[in-house]
Write a protein that holds these residues in place. Structure first.
Motif, PDB file in Angstrom:
ATOM      1  N   LEU A   1       0.940  24.179   4.571  1.00 37.13           N
ATOM      2  CA  LEU A   1      -0.238  23.815   3.777  1.00 37.13           C
ATOM      3  C   LEU A   1      -0.899  22.580   4.366  1.00 37.13           C
ATOM      4  CD1 LEU A   1      -2.074  23.959   1.249  1.00 37.13           C
ATOM      5  CD2 LEU A   1      -0.331  22.602   0.050  1.00 37.13           C
ATOM      6  N   LYS A   2      -2.212  22.683   4.627  1.00 42.46           N
ATOM      7  CA  LYS A   2      -3.011  21.525   5.018  1.00 42.46           C
ATOM      8  C   LYS A   2      -3.960  21.225   3.862  1.00 42.46           C
ATOM      9  CE  LYS A   2      -6.421  19.964   6.319  1.00 42.46           C
ATOM     10  NZ  LYS A   2      -7.233  18.832   5.692  1.00 42.46           N
ATOM     11  N   PRO A   3      -3.553  20.321   2.929  1.00 44.67           N
ATOM     12  CA  PRO A   3      -4.414  20.012   1.795  1.00 44.67           C
ATOM     13  C   PRO A   3      -5.507  19.029   2.201  1.00 44.67           C
ATOM     14  CG  PRO A   3      -2.438  18.681   1.674  1.00 44.67           C
ATOM     15  CD  PRO A   3      -2.298  19.572   2.890  1.00 44.67           C
TER      16      PRO A   3
ATOM     17  N   ALA B   1       0.492  17.788  -3.460  1.00 38.41           N
ATOM     18  CA  ALA B   1       1.071  18.835  -2.612  1.00 38.41           C
ATOM     19  C   ALA B   1       2.483  18.462  -2.166  1.00 38.41           C
ATOM     20  CB  ALA B   1       0.177  19.081  -1.399  1.00 38.41           C
ATOM     21  N   VAL B   2       2.684  17.189  -1.817  1.00 41.72           N
ATOM     22  CA  VAL B   2       4.003  16.750  -1.366  1.00 41.72           C
ATOM     23  C   VAL B   2       4.997  16.771  -2.521  1.00 41.72           C
ATOM     24  CG1 VAL B   2       5.280  14.892  -0.247  1.00 41.72           C
ATOM     25  CG2 VAL B   2       2.913  15.345   0.417  1.00 41.72           C
ATOM     26  N   ARG B   3       4.537  16.362  -3.694  1.00 39.73           N
ATOM     27  CA  ARG B   3       5.434  16.376  -4.862  1.00 39.73           C
ATOM     28  C   ARG B   3       5.865  17.802  -5.182  1.00 39.73           C
ATOM     29  NH1 ARG B   3       9.348  15.642  -7.296  1.00 39.73           N
ATOM     30  NH2 ARG B   3       9.511  15.028  -9.495  1.00 39.73           N
ATOM     31  N   ILE B   4       4.960  18.761  -5.051  1.00 41.56           N
ATOM     32  CA  ILE B   4       5.345  20.152  -5.287  1.00 41.56           C
ATOM     33  C   ILE B   4       6.324  20.623  -4.221  1.00 41.56           C
ATOM     34  CG2 ILE B   4       4.466  22.527  -5.331  1.00 41.56           C
ATOM     35  CD1 ILE B   4       2.010  21.471  -6.812  1.00 41.56           C
ATOM     36  N   GLY B   5       6.208  20.107  -2.992  1.00 36.65           N
ATOM     37  CA  GLY B   5       7.198  20.414  -1.972  1.00 36.65           C
ATOM     38  C   GLY B   5       8.601  19.999  -2.408  1.00 36.65           C
ATOM     39  N   GLU B   6       8.694  18.828  -3.037  1.00 37.55           N
ATOM     40  CA  GLU B   6       9.994  18.385  -3.542  1.00 37.55           C
ATOM     41  C   GLU B   6      10.495  19.289  -4.661  1.00 37.55           C
ATOM     42  OE1 GLU B   6       9.758  13.575  -2.739  1.00 37.55           O
ATOM     43  OE2 GLU B   6       8.894  14.368  -4.601  1.00 37.55           O
ATOM     44  N   LEU B   7       9.596  19.703  -5.538  1.00 38.25           N
ATOM     45  CA  LEU B   7      10.008  20.602  -6.624  1.00 38.25           C
ATOM     46  C   LEU B   7      10.445  21.958  -6.080  1.00 38.25           C
ATOM     47  CD1 LEU B   7       7.281  19.828  -9.316  1.00 38.25           C
ATOM     48  CD2 LEU B   7       9.609  18.926  -9.156  1.00 38.25           C
ATOM     49  N   PHE B   8       9.788  22.418  -5.019  1.00 42.10           N
ATOM     50  CA  PHE B   8      10.199  23.670  -4.378  1.00 42.10           C
ATOM     51  C   PHE B   8      11.637  23.547  -3.871  1.00 42.10           C
ATOM     52  CE2 PHE B   8       6.512  26.582  -2.965  1.00 42.10           C
ATOM     53  CZ  PHE B   8       7.136  27.702  -3.501  1.00 42.10           C
ATOM     54  N   ALA B   9      11.960  22.408  -3.268  1.00 38.14           N
ATOM     55  CA  ALA B   9      13.325  22.198  -2.787  1.00 38.14           C
ATOM     56  C   ALA B   9      14.308  22.199  -3.952  1.00 38.14           C
ATOM     57  CB  ALA B   9      13.411  20.880  -2.012  1.00 38.14           C
ATOM     58  N   ASP B  10      13.933  21.556  -5.057  1.00 32.47           N
ATOM     59  CA  ASP B  10      14.792  21.552  -6.236  1.00 32.47           C
ATOM     60  C   ASP B  10      14.978  22.962  -6.791  1.00 32.47           C
ATOM     61  OD1 ASP B  10      14.929  18.804  -6.011  1.00 32.47           O
ATOM     62  OD2 ASP B  10      13.436  18.411  -7.571  1.00 32.47           O
ATOM     63  N   ALA B  11      13.990  23.820  -6.577  1.00 25.56           N
ATOM     64  CA  ALA B  11      14.072  25.208  -7.054  1.00 25.56           C
ATOM     65  C   ALA B  11      14.951  26.078  -6.169  1.00 25.56           C
ATOM     66  CB  ALA B  11      12.665  25.809  -7.131  1.00 25.56           C
TER      67      ALA B  11
ATOM     68  N   MET C   1       0.841  -1.194   0.000  1.00 28.68           N
ATOM     69  CA  MET C   1       0.000   0.000   0.000  1.00 28.68           C
ATOM     70  C   MET C   1       0.881   1.252   0.000  1.00 28.68           C
ATOM     71  SD  MET C   1      -3.069   1.281   0.100  1.00 28.68           S
ATOM     72  CE  MET C   1      -4.012  -0.183   0.520  1.00 28.68           C
ATOM     73  N   ARG C   2       0.639   2.136  -0.937  1.00 23.89           N
ATOM     74  CA  ARG C   2       1.417   3.370  -1.017  1.00 23.89           C
ATOM     75  C   ARG C   2       1.132   4.260   0.186  1.00 23.89           C
ATOM     76  NH1 ARG C   2       0.393   8.413  -3.463  1.00 23.89           N
ATOM     77  NH2 ARG C   2      -1.553   7.631  -4.386  1.00 23.89           N
ATOM     78  N   GLN C   3       2.200   4.847   0.744  1.00 24.58           N
ATOM     79  CA  GLN C   3       2.073   5.742   1.889  1.00 24.58           C
ATOM     80  C   GLN C   3       2.355   7.176   1.439  1.00 24.58           C
ATOM     81  OE1 GLN C   3       1.241   4.620   5.128  1.00 24.58           O
ATOM     82  NE2 GLN C   3       0.893   2.678   4.068  1.00 24.58           N
ATOM     83  N   VAL C   4       1.448   8.081   1.743  1.00 24.30           N
ATOM     84  CA  VAL C   4       1.662   9.506   1.500  1.00 24.30           C
ATOM     85  C   VAL C   4       2.275  10.106   2.759  1.00 24.30           C
ATOM     86  CG1 VAL C   4       0.579  11.686   0.865  1.00 24.30           C
ATOM     87  CG2 VAL C   4      -0.319   9.528  -0.050  1.00 24.30           C
ATOM     88  N   ASP C   5       3.255  10.975   2.591  1.00 27.54           N
ATOM     89  CA  ASP C   5       3.963  11.559   3.727  1.00 27.54           C
ATOM     90  C   ASP C   5       3.600  13.029   3.915  1.00 27.54           C
ATOM     91  OD1 ASP C   5       5.562   9.212   4.252  1.00 27.54           O
ATOM     92  OD2 ASP C   5       6.767   9.751   2.493  1.00 27.54           O
ATOM     93  N   HIS C   6       3.907  13.531   5.114  1.00 29.73           N
ATOM     94  CA  HIS C   6       3.999  14.977   5.313  1.00 29.73           C
ATOM     95  C   HIS C   6       5.281  15.472   4.629  1.00 29.73           C
ATOM     96  CE1 HIS C   6       0.933  14.540   8.422  1.00 29.73           C
ATOM     97  NE2 HIS C   6       1.735  13.789   9.172  1.00 29.73           N
ATOM     98  N   TRP C   7       5.364  16.768   4.408  1.00 34.46           N
ATOM     99  CA  TRP C   7       6.604  17.402   3.949  1.00 34.46           C
ATOM    100  C   TRP C   7       6.919  18.494   4.966  1.00 34.46           C
ATOM    101  CZ3 TRP C   7      10.402  16.553   0.550  1.00 34.46           C
ATOM    102  CH2 TRP C   7      11.249  17.589   0.197  1.00 34.46           C
ATOM    103  N   ILE C   8       7.872  18.210   5.848  1.00 34.23           N
ATOM    104  CA  ILE C   8       8.168  19.107   6.962  1.00 34.23           C
ATOM    105  C   ILE C   8       9.669  19.342   7.033  1.00 34.23           C
ATOM    106  CG2 ILE C   8       8.085  19.421   9.477  1.00 34.23           C
ATOM    107  CD1 ILE C   8       5.563  17.727   9.520  1.00 34.23           C
TER     108      ILE C   8
END
Length: 498
Positions: free
Chosen positions: A172-174, A182-192, A1-8
């Motif tokens: 962000l509380k989606p 939302a979490v994937r965009i958090g990763e892209l923000f870090a890449d930016a 089962m895929r697990q979605v994480d927080h981005w903190i």
């Protein structure tokens, strides 16, 4: 089962969840992921990460903040299809609709790239003898954003690009129903190049919402959702001393005058009523037919409904509309169709018995058209938030305007006509925040601001655009005195211009 994480704090984490929420595939009706519901310690961790990052981020140059936004914009464009398909998989909207959502969200990032121009203050030299005055805008601090399921990428992007470009940090509380993008965009923000902790994603339920509204480490709250919850968020966060903008529900009307192009109006009604399965706060849910055109208009709408293709949004075959987001929401929408029929509405097109081949367990509701709807019916009064279009028949433009004036909501409204005088009166007099003339979904571009009136908005500021800049900054006025060395002495009088 895929697990979605927080981005903190710049990393994925499961935290210490109090429970796990099951994310479902709306097409198959099956569980596809689990997402942690934040505990109190998780809320503290997210807010703490943002507060720790704020001192450094608020001091970052405007140029460096803008550079992050430019980099994020390029990454979002590069990954737009990937992000859109994440939205489709968890929400159910079709791929093209999700791509459109991404496009409109990216436009806000593009707006935020111009933060250097947007934060310029005003200056007056010699406002008084040897005195100069100017204004500056400074960030408010740490902002919480609480967003709904219907636009899991775009609605958060109404908030955090502007907030972060202005020097704030963001939690962000989606929606837990479609949390992954939302979490994937958090990763892209870090890449930016965004520093850790400036942007955080915290998953949770009502407890997390209340904790953010009351948390001493949060300075401002942005919310989009239903009117009852918007009212609650506004009250709770305001009582805790926070700046709040809370956008609520809608019951958007589209008035069609006798001189309108019936084909154009029918195209617009079907597009605005059934796009994204009606799960839009700017969806047209009431068509108001003025005069003798009602039968022709209803017939044209029915013809277009019959041509719609319903199916999986990520399937090989092109479709126009997908399923609703959850089984619970599907059942709620179906109950309103039952209620409308029992109240006396005429069901011209019935979506209750829709069957999609190969997907018997999906959360399907077909496009539904209810005719002969009156203002006393619950299907007229309530926001259904599904593919249910109500047709109300009136005799005059004045009677149609009374419907708009008496409605509790004031989000969006549209008029279809060839009469310039009627259009001018309509856009001046309609007590609604966003008005369209021959435009059924008058969502402003990112350079303007989004927000309604009446029970569709709680707080003073609309979202993104100039209003977003004002909400995410505080205005400071500075008066300076650099006296001539020869001009000194004590003066106990009240300071006045001279």
């Amino acid at each position: 089962m895929r697990q979605v994480d927080h981005w903190i704090g710049g990393q994925r984490t499961q935290g210490s969840p109090k429970t796990m929420f099951e994310v479902t595939d709306p097409v198959a009706g099956s569980v596809i992921a689990q997402v942690p519901m934040a505990s109190g310690s998780d809320v503290d961790a997210a807010v703490g990460a943002a507060r720790s990052a704020w001192e450094g981020w608020r001091e970052a140059s405007i140029s460096s903040r803008a550079a992050v936004m430019f980099a994020l914009r390029e990454l979002l464009e590069e990954h737009r299809l990937e992000l859109a398909e994440m939205v489709s998989a968890e929400h159910g909207k079709v791929r093209e609709d999700a791509l459109g959502e991404m496009r409109r969200g990216i436009e806000v990032v593009e707006f935020a790239c111009g933060v250097g121009q947007l934060l310029k203050g005003e200056r007056t030299d010699d406002i008084s003898t040897e005195h100069d005055a100017y204004t500056v805008r400074q960030p408010v601090g740490v902002v919480a954003g609480i967003t709904p399921f219907n636009f899991p990428a775009m609605v958060p992007m109404w908030m955090y690009p502007v907030a972060i470009a202005c020097g704030n940090c963001f939690v962000l509380k989606p929606s837990e129903k479609d949390p992954s993008v939302a979490v994937r965009i958090g990763e892209l923000f870090a890449d930016a190049g965004l520093p850790d902790g400036v942007f955080n994603v915290l998953h949770g339920d009502a407890d997390a919402v209340n904790a953010l509204c009351e948390h001493p480490g949060i300075d401002a709250v942005s919310f989009v959702g239903s009117t009852p919850i918007a009212r609650h968020v506004h009250r709770t966060a305001s009582m805790a001393g926070k700046r709040v903008q809370a956008l609520g529900g809608a019951k958007n009307h589209m008035i069609v005058l006798p001189d309108a192009d019936i084909g154009q109006a029918a195209d617009a009604a079907v597009s605005a009523g059934y796009g994204s399965a009606g799960e839009r706060c700017m969806a047209i849910s009431v068509v108001v037919a003025v005069g003798a055109i009602a039968d022709d208009l209803s017939g044209a709408i029915c013809d277009r409904i019959d041509a719609l293709r319903i199916g999986p949004g990520l399937g090989a075959e092109p479709v126009d509309m997908g399923p609703l987001v959850t089984a619970e929401h599907r059942d709620r929408v179906l109950s309103y169709i039952d209620l409308g029929e029992s109240e006396g509405a005429v069901v011209l097109r019935d979506g209750r018995e829709l069957v999609v081949d190969g997907h018997p367990d999906g959360y399907w509701v077909g496009p539904t058209l209810l005719d002969e709807v009156s203002t006393e019916m619950k299907v007229y009064e309530d926001e259904i938030f599904g593919p249910v279009l109500c047709l109300v028949r009136v005799e005059s433009f004045e009677e149609a305007m009374e419907l708009i004036e008496n409605n509790q909501f004031g989000n969006g409204v549209a008029l279809f006509t060839r009469d310039g005088g009627a259009a001018r009166r309509f856009r001046r007099e309609a007590p609604v925040g966003m008005v369209g003339v021959n435009v059924a979904i008058p969502v402003p571009m990112a350079y303007h601001s989004f927000g309604g009136w009446k029970d569709s908005l709680f707080g003073d500021h609309h979202m993104h655009g100039p209003e977003g800049i004002r909400f995410y900054t505080r205005l400071k006025a500075v008066t300076e005195h650099w006296p001539d060395p020869a001009d000194r002495g004590v003066d106990l009088g009240f300071p006045t211009a001279r």
